[in-house]
Each structure stands twice: as C-alpha cells, then as structure tokens.
Design a protein around this motif. Structure first.
Motif, short mmCIF file in Angstrom:
data_model
loop_
_atom_site.label_atom_id
_atom_site.label_comp_id
_atom_site.label_asym_id
_atom_site.label_seq_id
_atom_site.Cartn_x
_atom_site.Cartn_y
_atom_site.Cartn_z
N ALA A 341 49.04 35.78 45.72
CA ALA A 341 47.81 35.50 46.47
C ALA A 341 47.05 34.30 45.88
O ALA A 341 46.38 33.57 46.59
CB ALA A 341 46.92 36.74 46.47
N TYR A 349 44.09 39.07 41.58
CA TYR A 349 45.11 39.92 42.20
C TYR A 349 46.37 40.03 41.35
O TYR A 349 47.46 40.37 41.84
CB TYR A 349 45.45 39.47 43.62
CG TYR A 349 44.33 39.68 44.60
CD1 TYR A 349 43.82 40.93 44.83
CD2 TYR A 349 43.78 38.62 45.31
CE1 TYR A 349 42.77 41.14 45.72
CE2 TYR A 349 42.73 38.81 46.21
CZ TYR A 349 42.24 40.08 46.40
OH TYR A 349 41.22 40.27 47.29
N PHE A 354 51.54 39.67 48.63
CA PHE A 354 51.04 40.49 49.74
C PHE A 354 51.68 39.99 51.04
O PHE A 354 52.50 39.08 51.03
CB PHE A 354 49.53 40.33 49.90
CG PHE A 354 48.68 40.82 48.76
CD1 PHE A 354 48.61 40.14 47.56
CD2 PHE A 354 47.90 41.96 48.90
CE1 PHE A 354 47.79 40.58 46.52
CE2 PHE A 354 47.08 42.40 47.87
CZ PHE A 354 47.03 41.71 46.68
N TRP A 355 51.16 40.48 52.15
CA TRP A 355 51.56 39.98 53.47
C TRP A 355 51.15 38.51 53.66
O TRP A 355 51.58 37.86 54.59
CB TRP A 355 50.93 40.84 54.58
CG TRP A 355 49.43 40.65 54.73
CD1 TRP A 355 48.50 40.60 53.73
CD2 TRP A 355 48.70 40.47 55.95
NE1 TRP A 355 47.25 40.42 54.26
CE2 TRP A 355 47.33 40.34 55.62
CE3 TRP A 355 49.06 40.42 57.30
CZ2 TRP A 355 46.33 40.16 56.58
CZ3 TRP A 355 48.06 40.24 58.25
CH2 TRP A 355 46.71 40.10 57.89
N ASP A 356 50.31 38.02 52.75
CA ASP A 356 49.85 36.64 52.82
C ASP A 356 51.02 35.69 53.06
O ASP A 356 50.92 34.72 53.80
CB ASP A 356 49.16 36.24 51.50
CG ASP A 356 47.99 37.14 51.14
OD1 ASP A 356 48.02 38.33 51.49
OD2 ASP A 356 47.04 36.64 50.49
N TRP A 404 52.58 47.32 49.65
CA TRP A 404 51.49 46.43 50.08
C TRP A 404 51.31 45.27 49.11
O TRP A 404 51.15 44.14 49.48
CB TRP A 404 50.19 47.24 50.23
CG TRP A 404 49.02 46.35 50.50
CD1 TRP A 404 47.92 46.20 49.72
CD2 TRP A 404 48.85 45.46 51.61
NE1 TRP A 404 47.07 45.27 50.27
CE2 TRP A 404 47.62 44.81 51.44
CE3 TRP A 404 49.62 45.15 52.73
CZ2 TRP A 404 47.12 43.87 52.34
CZ3 TRP A 404 49.15 44.21 53.64
CH2 TRP A 404 47.90 43.58 53.43
N GLU A 482 40.21 45.37 56.07
CA GLU A 482 40.06 46.37 55.00
C GLU A 482 38.69 47.03 54.97
O GLU A 482 38.40 47.80 54.06
CB GLU A 482 40.39 45.73 53.65
CG GLU A 482 41.85 45.29 53.59
CD GLU A 482 42.26 44.71 52.25
OE1 GLU A 482 41.39 44.50 51.40
OE2 GLU A 482 43.46 44.44 52.07
N LYS A 591 36.20 42.88 57.83
CA LYS A 591 36.32 41.93 56.72
C LYS A 591 37.05 40.66 57.19
O LYS A 591 36.84 39.57 56.69
CB LYS A 591 37.13 42.62 55.61
CG LYS A 591 37.30 41.82 54.35
CD LYS A 591 38.12 42.62 53.34
CE LYS A 591 38.32 41.86 52.05
NZ LYS A 591 39.31 42.52 51.18
N GLN A 592 37.95 40.84 58.16
CA GLN A 592 38.82 39.72 58.55
C GLN A 592 39.42 39.97 59.93
O GLN A 592 39.29 41.06 60.49
CB GLN A 592 39.95 39.60 57.54
CG GLN A 592 40.83 40.84 57.45
CD GLN A 592 41.50 40.96 56.09
OE1 GLN A 592 41.02 41.67 55.22
NE2 GLN A 592 42.60 40.25 55.91
N SER A 626 37.15 38.05 53.75
CA SER A 626 38.49 37.69 53.28
C SER A 626 38.75 36.24 53.67
O SER A 626 38.40 35.80 54.76
CB SER A 626 39.54 38.59 53.92
OG SER A 626 40.80 37.94 53.87
N LEU A 628 41.35 35.07 54.57
CA LEU A 628 42.45 34.99 55.55
C LEU A 628 41.93 35.01 56.98
O LEU A 628 42.69 35.19 57.93
CB LEU A 628 43.41 36.18 55.36
CG LEU A 628 44.42 36.14 54.23
CD1 LEU A 628 43.75 36.10 52.88
CD2 LEU A 628 45.36 37.33 54.28
C1 BGC Z 1 42.58 40.63 51.99
C2 BGC Z 1 44.05 40.92 52.21
C3 BGC Z 1 44.88 39.96 51.38
C4 BGC Z 1 44.47 40.01 49.93
C5 BGC Z 1 45.20 39.00 49.08
C6 BGC Z 1 42.28 40.68 50.51
O1 BGC Z 1 40.94 40.33 50.29
O2 BGC Z 1 41.78 41.55 52.67
O3 BGC Z 1 44.35 40.78 53.57
O4 BGC Z 1 46.22 40.26 51.51
O5 BGC Z 1 43.09 39.75 49.84
O6 BGC Z 1 44.95 37.71 49.50
#
Ligand code: BGC
Length: 760
Positions: A341, A349, A354-356, A404, A482, A591-592, A626, A628
C-alpha cells in the motif's frame, strides 16, 4: 532535460514534520529494495526519524493480539522489516562535522530526477569556522541490478584547503517504526531482526541478520570508492561497522565518495551472504557512471510506454510524472512480491499487499507494460495455496479466499469487519485476470495460471452465498467502504461476483474449445459446478431502490441515519480516528467509492440513469477518507459528462502525496491513489473501457488544458491517443491494425484516425 521529469524543492524547512514527509517523497526504490531519504548525517537527537531500508516481500512474524480469542481470528501477522541502515555518512572538514542544524545553510535543494532515476541533495554550507563547501549527494536504487543501492557524496571546497574525513556507517542493529495511536501503522515496538555476523572481507563490510520469528536471512554488503588517495580503516562496533576514510581537499577541488550497498535475502537466494558478495563484485567492476547510464536507458524505455503528457498545466503534469515514477519504484518484479500500500517508501500498513494492486495499480501496468501485470498475477498464483487454507479457516469447504492483507499469503488483518470480511478481494483478483486476458488474449497464461485462480475463487462464491427465493445472495461481507461493515448483499461484491462467475463459465468454454483442459483435471472441476456458476450469475441479487432509482450499497444501507458531512468539523476527519466503528456503521457515510466503483468496472449491469442517480447520492455522503476514492469519483464524473467535477477530483488525487493532503505521507506514499490518478486520465478523461468487444474511448479535454496524450498496449499493438482542443487522434504505433470504438462507433485503426472532439 525534460523539465516535467524533475521534481525539486528548494529552501525547505528543517521542521521535523517536513523532514519526515521528505524522507518519503524522495525515497529511492526499484520494486525490490527501498530506502527512505534520511539525511546521511542524521538529525539532532530530539528529532524523530523513520530511518528505514526495506526489501519487498521480506517479512517477520509478529503476534497479533486479540482481546478475545474467537475461532479463526488471526493471531500472527507478517510485517515488513527494516533490514539494515547503510545510509549513514558523516562529513568532517578540518575538525568540523557537517550538520544542516549548525553553521549556515546558504542554499539547499532536494531533487528527484525521473529521467535519470536518481535523487539529489544539494547544499551550500558555511561551517561555524567559516569553511564553505558544496555538497551534492546522489542516490540511486538501480532498476537494472535490483539489489544495488548507491550513494555518491561529492564535496567541493569553496574557500579553503584542508583535511577531509568521511565516516560511513553500516548498521545491523535497526528497528521498525511504531505508533500506538495510529491504526494505519504498527502499534508496538519489537526487535524483528538479529545480527548473526558482522565481518569485513577485502574492503567489503558484510552484515548477516536473521528475522526473529520467520527465520529469514538478509545480508547487506557495503563497499566504498574514494575518488582520490586516502587512508581507509574500518572498526567493528557490536552489530555495526564504521568506515573511516581520510583524505585532503584543495581549494575548488571536488572529492567524491561512492558507497555501494547490495541487499540479498533468503526468500530469493540460498546463501544471501555469498550472493551479496558476488553481486558486489559485479557492481563495483563498473564505474558508478556506467550504472547511471544504464538507469537512464532503462527509464527512457519506461517513459516511452508509460508517459502521460499533459499540456497546459505544468504543476499537474509534474505530479502525474511523479506518481507514475512511484508506481515503478513500488512494484515487485518477481513472484515473491507485489505492490505494498505504501510501496517501499515507509512502514504504513506494514508493507502489506491489498486489493490496491488489482483495482488501482495493475490497470496502469497492464496498459503500459503487460509483462509487469503478468508478474503481479503470478504473485497471486504463488499464494493460491494459502488462499485455499484461508478459505478453510473461514469455514468454506471448497475454493480459495484470498487474504485481505498479506505479504507471503497468510491473512494479516487484525480487525475482521474491515479486514477478512472484504470478500470482494476474490472478485478483484479475478477482475484483474479477466482484464489481463482482454488486453493480451494470452490464453496460455490463463490455462497455466489464471484459470485455476478464477475457478477456485469462483467456487468460493458458491460456498459463501446461497440461493434464496430464486435469487443468489451473499451475506455478512464488507464492501470496499470500510465505514459500513458486515452487511448483506453489498452491491459492489455481488456485481463483481456476477461478472467473475460469468467469466469463469467463459474461460471454461474457451479452454475446452482449445483443448487446454489440464487445469480442469487438476482441480477436478465438474460440469455441474459450471452450471452452478452460471445459475448463480444469472440469479445474482443486485440491490436496487425503485423510488430513488439507485443501487443501495447493501440491504440495510438506506434505512440508516444519514451522516451530515457539512456539519462535521474539519478536524474530525478522517472519521476513523474520531468515531467508534459502530457509530460509523449505523450511519449512511462512506469512507470511499463503493457502489460508484462498481458502476465503473461493471458499467453494463445498470442503466446510465441509475448510475447517475447513484453517483449523486453517494457523493453527498462520501468523505474520501481513503486515498482510493477521489480518482474513482473523477472517472465517474467524466462518464456523466460533469467535466469540471472530474477535473477537480483528479486534481485532488494528483497532489495527494506531494502536498501531504492526507497528513500521513510520512508513513509512505499512497500507491493505489497514484495508479488511480493514471486511471482518471485514461479511463476518465479519455473514457477508455476494455470489453469483450474491444477498446472503447470517449475522450474529452478539460477546459484548463490544451491537450494530453498517452500510449496503450492492445494485444500485439501499441496505440497512441492524443487529445487536443477540437480533435482526438489515434495512431497505431506498432503491431497489427485494430478495431477501436470511439463515442460508440467502430473504426478500423490502420495508421491514424482523427476525429472531432465531443463533450466540450
Ligand atoms: C482503504 C482500503 C485500502 C487500504 C490500503 C484503507 O484505508 O480503506 O481500501 O486497501 O487503505 O491502501
């Protein structure tokens, strides 16, 4: 020199907060190693510093404390390790030690040169006794020899002749950063690495360390080269080695110290120490200038494919280049690593993937360097067995559930409502494999790797979801947002699962038709399962509210109280640091991007009207806490022809790290946002959508710009897209002719196609 490829700050302050942010912004990385940009000589003692060097995919294990021990809760996490400190160089001229905090800094600047692939610190300094020196420190993480990191320290005597001494350190006793008050970094301090051996061999210092719990080994080798005769000694102090290099300097003379570091680890090499020594020989066999040349050549090729040129806005253009450069610095280039991340720029992190990657970063690599996208998928293939194990822990008797957040495959999220419950990760990974196929048509890769991932993750939907009154439902999952956790029928999850299952069926048919059925036998995929995939996809329940004509985020979302964002004081953001999660969950507040993101990636699942209404609905309740998020709102605003809004959202995402707008850049860059920023231009402004029917474009030009251009890969071809005021041009740069769609109409692209621009 291409000005857009140079990011420079001058006369920056020496405030601690700013130094920490600059450590991130000017870090050097190459996908394998990353070194934060601390001052070589250090800061005053009372200052905080996150002084780290990291290896992508290299981790230790740490206890994950759970207050209550419920079945399946994660009890151990992987965490990225600060491996050694080889950045230290202290300079002494006559008897005075150089420090930015003493004497007088007459001039100073920090530069990231993205054409040359180096960072530079330039300082003109007057010592308390009046000696003036110019210091230029050039650092490079080589893209050509990934384990190589170099520091070249040039000193020029401006008004004196005298003695010169460099004290260069190689430190094995290092720790990770922690902050108990911020859930986005590690909360506790722990000694993750123990030095096993410190030695010197023929002018090379070598430190071998082992991680505390994962038992992995890392070796760092350091060697120096001084541009003139001098006396070189070394001293071993406990877990560290200090090199003492003495020489002299004449008026106007420049003396250079080159410090080479090689990193090696036991994930990739059987004997990291031997490997580090061998690579050190290779690295020092060439003068440092040769490595600079190779770096520049590598980048010339990179930019040839990756550039997004923006005309008419110097600042945004530079920010865009900065972001694309960071993606290259962050992305793992082997099957052991991926894109964390924070890339390799900091410890936010804890170095987790992540799914990022799949939703925000891979699209960039897929369109500009498909080989890189392939390697990122291969990493996911590599951890497929762990995903199978994780599925069992979560109670599923078949299939695979990707973790995750992870480094080497095990689930590492401590708080399951916004962690393991994000089952959409399976759909995200499947989506990236499907996209890889749509762009490359590489069915062999699908047969060998992709299909197994697609089928195993598809199986999980069947196990996690169920048929109820003729509809397929997925309960108790969390979508991307989230601030809304553990819900029934999250629209994003269901829409993506539907797309995923449809493609599982298509891949099955494609592989059958091509006789590439080994994978079906390997995982014993039965025709009956394919029928179930089909049925679940057809009957997938997608929440819809007829009164509002929107897709509710989940079954209960619309019945919750709406959060009043206008009335929320500015200092209460991000909300996650100021409100209990349950309080957030009881409100309509995001959040996003969640449903809005689903409308981007599977746009054909809904009417344009529903997409538009949903966008406006969610816009009012989304905090973008977020990083993202704004890029996705930009893409969707562009689709809805709200061009100014698209531009503003894009601007916010482009400058996020350079202006530290989320106030946590000190912990590392936001790589997903950077990929999202690319997507905002290519998918947003140029309107690209990749479908089975091919590439569809729908470009517009923001009012403030005079043009933009980029190239995309499409099967064996490369297409250049150039948008100016009034026209858009598509040029076939290489490969065979292609059919492309522009504003809904199909064209055969043989050499060049020029059309008038709509949407201004
Ligand atoms: C976001 C996630 C993301 C993570 C890492 C979080 O704040 O809500 O969607 O995967 O950050 O970037």
């Amino acid at each position: 020199m291409n000005n857009k490829l140079v990011y420079e700050i001058t006369d920056f302050s020496l405030e601690n907060e700013e130094l920490l942010v600059n450590e991130t912004l000017f870090h050097n990385a190459n996908g394998y190693l990353g070194v934060r940009s601390n001052f070589e000589e250090g800061y005053p003692e009372q200052f905080q510093s996150i002084r780290g060097s990291y290896i992508n995919g290299f981790y230790d294990l740490a206890e994950m404390k759970q207050a209550e021990k419920l079945y399946g809760f994660v009890e151990e996490k992987q965490t990225m390790v600060n491996v050694a400190d080889t950045q230290g160089i202290k300079l002494r001229i006559d008897q005075e030690l150089f420090s930015m905090f003493e004497g007088e800094v007459l001039k100073s600047s920090r530069t990231l040169d993205m054409e040359k692939g180096v960072t530079k610190r330039t300082i003109l300094w007057r010592s308390p006794k009046g000696h003036e020196v110019e210091i230029i420190v050039t650092r490079m993480a080589s893209f050509v020899l990934l384990p190589l990191f170099t520091i070249q320290y040039d000193v020029t005597a401006m008004n004196f002749s005298g003695d010169l001494q460099f004290l260069s350190s190689h430190i094995g006793n290092v720790q990770n950063y922690f902050n108990p008050d911020d859930p986005r970094v590690a909360g506790e301090s722990f000694r993750h690495i123990h030095v096993e051996k410190v030695e010197e061999r023929d002018g090379v210092s070598l430190i071998r360390s082992r991680t505390s719990a994962s038992g992995l080994q890392v070796a760092t080798a350091v060697q120096h080269h001084l541009s003139k005769e001098g006396e070189i000694k070394h001293h071993i102090y406990g877990d560290s080695i200090e090199w003492d290099l003495k020489t002299s300097i004449e008026l106007n003379e420049t003396v250079s110290l080159s410090k080479y570091t090689i990193f090696a680890d036991s994930i990739r090499e059987e004997n990291p120490s031997a490997h580090a020594l061998q690579l050190m020989e290779e690295a020092t066999a060439e003068p440092i200038e040769t490595w600079y040349q190779k770096q520049e050549q590598f980048l010339a090729n990179y930019w040839d494919h990756a550039s997004v040129e923006i005309d008419g806005d110097e600042e945004l253009s530079k920010a865009m280049y900065y972001n694309l450069y960071q993606l290259l610095q962050s992305a793992g280039k082997d099957r052991f690593s991926n894109v964390a991340a924070k890339g390799l720029s900091g410890e936010g992190y804890e170095g987790h993937y992540f799914w990022d990657t799949e939703m925000y970063i891979q699209p960039f690599f897929l369109l500009t360097q498909p080989e890189m996208a392939k390697s990122l998928i291969q990493y996911r293939y590599n951890i497929l067995d762990s995903a199978r194990e994780h599925a069992r822990i979560m109670g599923h008797t078949k299939g695979a559930l990707y973790p995750w957040r992870t480094i080497s495959g095990k689930e590492c999220s401590g708080y399951y409502p916004s962690g393991s419950a994000q089952y959409h990760i399976n759909g995200d990974i499947a989506y990236s494999v499907i996209n890889y196929y749509l762009v490359t048509k590489d069915l062999d890769f699908i047969a060998k790797y992709g299909a197994e991932m697609i089928f195993e993750t598809a199986r999980l939907w069947l196990d996690a979801g169920h048929f109820y009154q003729g509809q397929f439902m997925i309960h108790d999952v969390t979508g991307p947002d989230e601030y809304t956790c553990v819900v029934n029928n999250n629209y994003y999850t269901n829409a993506l699962a539907q797309y995923h299952l449809q493609w599982a069926v298509k891949f099955y048919q494609l592989l059958q038709a091509n006789g590439q059925t080994a994978v079906l036998e390997k995982i014993q995929l039965l025709p009956k399962e394919i029928e179930e995939f089909s049925k679940a996809a057809e009957q997938m329940y997608l929440p819809y509210d007829a009164d509002l004509d929107i897709n509710p985020q989940d079954d209960s979302f619309l019945s919750k109280r709406v959060w009043d964002l206008e009335k929320t004081p500015k200092d209460q953001f991000p909300l996650l640091l100021h409100y209990h999660p349950l309080y957030l969950y009881r409100h309509q507040v995001c959040k996003q991007a969640d449903t809005v993101l689903a409308h981007f990636i599977v746009e054909d699942a809904q009417s344009l009207r529903t997409i538009e209404n949903s966008f406006h609905y969610y816009e009012k309740i989304t905090t973008h806490d977020s990083s993202l998020s704004t890029c996705i709102f930009s893409i969707m605003a562009a689709k809805l022809k709200e061009y100014e809004k698209a531009y503003d959202y894009f601007g916010e995402s482009a400058k996020l790290d350079l202006f530290n707008t989320h106030k946590n850049t000190k912990d590392g860059i936001h790589t997903a946002n950077m990929g999202g920023n690319y997507m905002a231009i290519v998918y947003g402004f140029a309107g690209l959508r990749i479908k089975e029917s091919g590439y569809h474009f729908s470009p517009f030009l923001p009012d403030k710009w005079t043009g933009y251009q980029f190239k995309v890969h499409y099967e064996d071809s490369v297409i250049k897209v150039k948008v100016n005021s009034g026209s858009c041009q598509f040029t076939l740069v290489s490969g065979r002719e292609k059919t492309i769609h522009v504003y809904g109409q199909a064209y055969q692209l043989e050499e060049q196609l020029s059309l008038s621009l709509e949407g201004k």
